[in-house]
Design a protein around this motif. Sequence first.
Motif, PDB file in Angstrom:
ATOM      1  N   ARG A  12       0.794  -1.079   0.133  1.00  0.00           N
ATOM      2  CA  ARG A  12      -0.075   0.103  -0.129  1.00  0.00           C
ATOM      3  C   ARG A  12       0.733   1.395   0.013  1.00  0.00           C
ATOM      4  O   ARG A  12       1.353   1.764   0.915  1.00  0.00           O
ATOM      5  CB  ARG A  12      -0.967  -0.016   1.195  1.00  0.00           C
ATOM      6  CG  ARG A  12      -2.058   1.168   1.237  1.00  0.00           C
ATOM      7  CD  ARG A  12      -2.340   1.696   2.483  1.00  0.00           C
ATOM      8  NE  ARG A  12      -1.314   2.260   3.013  1.00  0.00           N
ATOM      9  CZ  ARG A  12      -1.053   2.862   4.209  1.00  0.00           C
ATOM     10  NH1 ARG A  12      -1.889   2.452   5.095  1.00  0.00           N
ATOM     11  NH2 ARG A  12      -0.005   3.642   4.711  1.00  0.00           N
ATOM     12  N   ALA A  13       1.232   1.685  -1.198  1.00  0.00           N
ATOM     13  CA  ALA A  13       2.206   2.944  -1.351  1.00  0.00           C
ATOM     14  C   ALA A  13       2.544   3.009  -2.897  1.00  0.00           C
ATOM     15  O   ALA A  13       2.279   1.914  -3.436  1.00  0.00           O
ATOM     16  CB  ALA A  13       3.200   3.140  -0.478  1.00  0.00           C
ATOM     17  N   GLY A  14       3.243   3.759  -3.020  1.00  0.00           N
ATOM     18  CA  GLY A  14       3.839   3.827  -4.446  1.00  0.00           C
ATOM     19  C   GLY A  14       5.238   3.176  -4.605  1.00  0.00           C
ATOM     20  O   GLY A  14       5.888   2.702  -3.821  1.00  0.00           O
ATOM     21  N   ILE A  15       5.917   3.358  -5.744  1.00  0.00           N
ATOM     22  CA  ILE A  15       7.015   2.559  -6.170  1.00  0.00           C
ATOM     23  C   ILE A  15       8.280   3.344  -5.411  1.00  0.00           C
ATOM     24  O   ILE A  15       9.124   2.653  -4.953  1.00  0.00           O
ATOM     25  CB  ILE A  15       7.324   2.608  -7.648  1.00  0.00           C
ATOM     26  CG1 ILE A  15       8.550   1.653  -7.955  1.00  0.00           C
ATOM     27  CG2 ILE A  15       7.581   4.094  -8.111  1.00  0.00           C
ATOM     28  CD1 ILE A  15       8.193   0.339  -7.808  1.00  0.00           C
ATOM     29  N   GLU A  16       8.099   4.803  -5.275  1.00  0.00           N
ATOM     30  CA  GLU A  16       9.207   5.207  -4.443  1.00  0.00           C
ATOM     31  C   GLU A  16       9.375   5.025  -3.126  1.00  0.00           C
ATOM     32  O   GLU A  16      10.517   4.674  -2.485  1.00  0.00           O
ATOM     33  CB  GLU A  16       8.790   6.864  -4.691  1.00  0.00           C
ATOM     34  CG  GLU A  16       9.471   7.535  -5.758  1.00  0.00           C
ATOM     35  CD  GLU A  16       9.412   8.839  -5.645  1.00  0.00           C
ATOM     36  OE1 GLU A  16       9.109   9.596  -4.844  1.00  0.00           O
ATOM     37  OE2 GLU A  16       9.156   9.606  -6.914  1.00  0.00           O
ATOM     38  N   GLU A  17       8.102   4.701  -2.444  1.00  0.00           N
ATOM     39  CA  GLU A  17       8.162   4.320  -1.076  1.00  0.00           C
ATOM     40  C   GLU A  17       8.701   2.614  -0.933  1.00  0.00           C
ATOM     41  O   GLU A  17       9.467   2.493  -0.093  1.00  0.00           O
ATOM     42  CB  GLU A  17       6.581   4.289  -0.350  1.00  0.00           C
ATOM     43  CG  GLU A  17       6.308   5.764   0.067  1.00  0.00           C
ATOM     44  CD  GLU A  17       5.652   6.314  -1.356  1.00  0.00           C
ATOM     45  OE1 GLU A  17       5.661   5.742  -2.351  1.00  0.00           O
ATOM     46  OE2 GLU A  17       5.013   7.352  -1.122  1.00  0.00           O
ATOM     47  N   LEU A  18       8.306   2.021  -1.990  1.00  0.00           N
ATOM     48  CA  LEU A  18       8.786   0.498  -1.769  1.00  0.00           C
ATOM     49  C   LEU A  18      10.283   0.625  -2.038  1.00  0.00           C
ATOM     50  O   LEU A  18      11.049  -0.289  -1.442  1.00  0.00           O
ATOM     51  CB  LEU A  18       8.233  -0.052  -3.022  1.00  0.00           C
ATOM     52  CG  LEU A  18       8.688  -1.570  -3.131  1.00  0.00           C
ATOM     53  CD1 LEU A  18       8.336  -2.523  -1.896  1.00  0.00           C
ATOM     54  CD2 LEU A  18       7.928  -2.460  -4.398  1.00  0.00           C
ATOM     55  N   MET A  19      10.779   1.450  -2.935  1.00  0.00           N
ATOM     56  CA  MET A  19      12.299   1.624  -2.994  1.00  0.00           C
ATOM     57  C   MET A  19      12.809   2.018  -1.707  1.00  0.00           C
ATOM     58  O   MET A  19      14.077   1.399  -1.262  1.00  0.00           O
ATOM     59  CB  MET A  19      12.802   2.554  -4.260  1.00  0.00           C
ATOM     60  CG  MET A  19      12.483   2.046  -5.758  1.00  0.00           C
ATOM     61  SD  MET A  19      12.396   3.201  -6.840  1.00  0.00           S
ATOM     62  CE  MET A  19      14.263   3.303  -6.783  1.00  0.00           C
ATOM     63  N   ARG A  20      12.499   2.895  -1.171  1.00  0.00           N
ATOM     64  CA  ARG A  20      12.870   3.444   0.284  1.00  0.00           C
ATOM     65  C   ARG A  20      12.871   2.093   1.273  1.00  0.00           C
ATOM     66  O   ARG A  20      13.630   2.170   2.135  1.00  0.00           O
ATOM     67  CB  ARG A  20      12.168   4.518   0.656  1.00  0.00           C
ATOM     68  CG  ARG A  20      12.474   5.706   0.110  1.00  0.00           C
ATOM     69  CD  ARG A  20      11.834   6.934   0.439  1.00  0.00           C
ATOM     70  NE  ARG A  20      11.706   7.600   1.661  1.00  0.00           N
ATOM     71  CZ  ARG A  20      12.543   8.251   2.065  1.00  0.00           C
ATOM     72  NH1 ARG A  20      13.791   8.353   1.373  1.00  0.00           N
ATOM     73  NH2 ARG A  20      12.567   8.625   3.369  1.00  0.00           N
ATOM     74  N   CYS A  21      11.697   1.502   1.249  1.00  0.00           N
ATOM     75  CA  CYS A  21      11.520   0.297   2.213  1.00  0.00           C
ATOM     76  C   CYS A  21      12.628  -0.506   1.880  1.00  0.00           C
ATOM     77  O   CYS A  21      13.357  -1.008   2.933  1.00  0.00           O
ATOM     78  CB  CYS A  21      10.169  -0.317   1.759  1.00  0.00           C
ATOM     79  SG  CYS A  21       9.945  -2.055   2.328  1.00  0.00           S
ATOM     80  N   ASN A  22      13.059  -1.026   0.631  1.00  0.00           N
ATOM     81  CA  ASN A  22      14.046  -1.944   0.265  1.00  0.00           C
ATOM     82  C   ASN A  22      15.476  -1.475   0.624  1.00  0.00           C
ATOM     83  O   ASN A  22      16.397  -2.130   0.829  1.00  0.00           O
ATOM     84  CB  ASN A  22      13.918  -2.432  -1.019  1.00  0.00           C
ATOM     85  CG  ASN A  22      12.836  -3.521  -1.141  1.00  0.00           C
ATOM     86  OD1 ASN A  22      12.333  -4.182  -0.311  1.00  0.00           O
ATOM     87  ND2 ASN A  22      12.162  -3.415  -2.265  1.00  0.00           N
TER      88      ASN A  22
END
Length: 127
Positions: free
Chosen positions: A93-103
């Motif tokens: 639940r969020a965008g690709i930028e947040e997913l990249m920061r998550c990783n």
Amino acid sequence: MDNPCLSCGACCGAFRVSFYWREADEESGGIVPSELTDHLEGFRLCMKGTNRSHPRCVALEGEIGRGVRCAIYDRRPSPCRNFGIFFKNGVWRAGIEELMRCNQARAAWGLLPLFPEPDRRKDLATA
Ligand code: SF4
């Protein structure tokens, strides 16, 4: 897939968590415990422990990558509320930028990257 966020916590140990001071001002309706914040420049505060080269929020309990919880979950500041979250069924639940920061945060703790389930990736691309 189990919900990886319940054991991860890397995002709470990788970034400076800064926000507008009123979020911790009771008189203005703020809910973040002010004693857990540090003053930054101007009108900004941050969660204690996150404004250093090896950040770790003071409100994070447990061991990153094994089992964690936010001690102030219902009172956490806006950056935490806006950060992405994985659900048990693999929905991010969020965008690709947040997913990249998550990783990015997971990598800093030696954790493997996460990806949404294949049938959910199209949703992410349009999020
Ligand atoms: S307030 Fe809670 S969710 Fe936000 S960084 Fe700290 S431990 Fe993580």
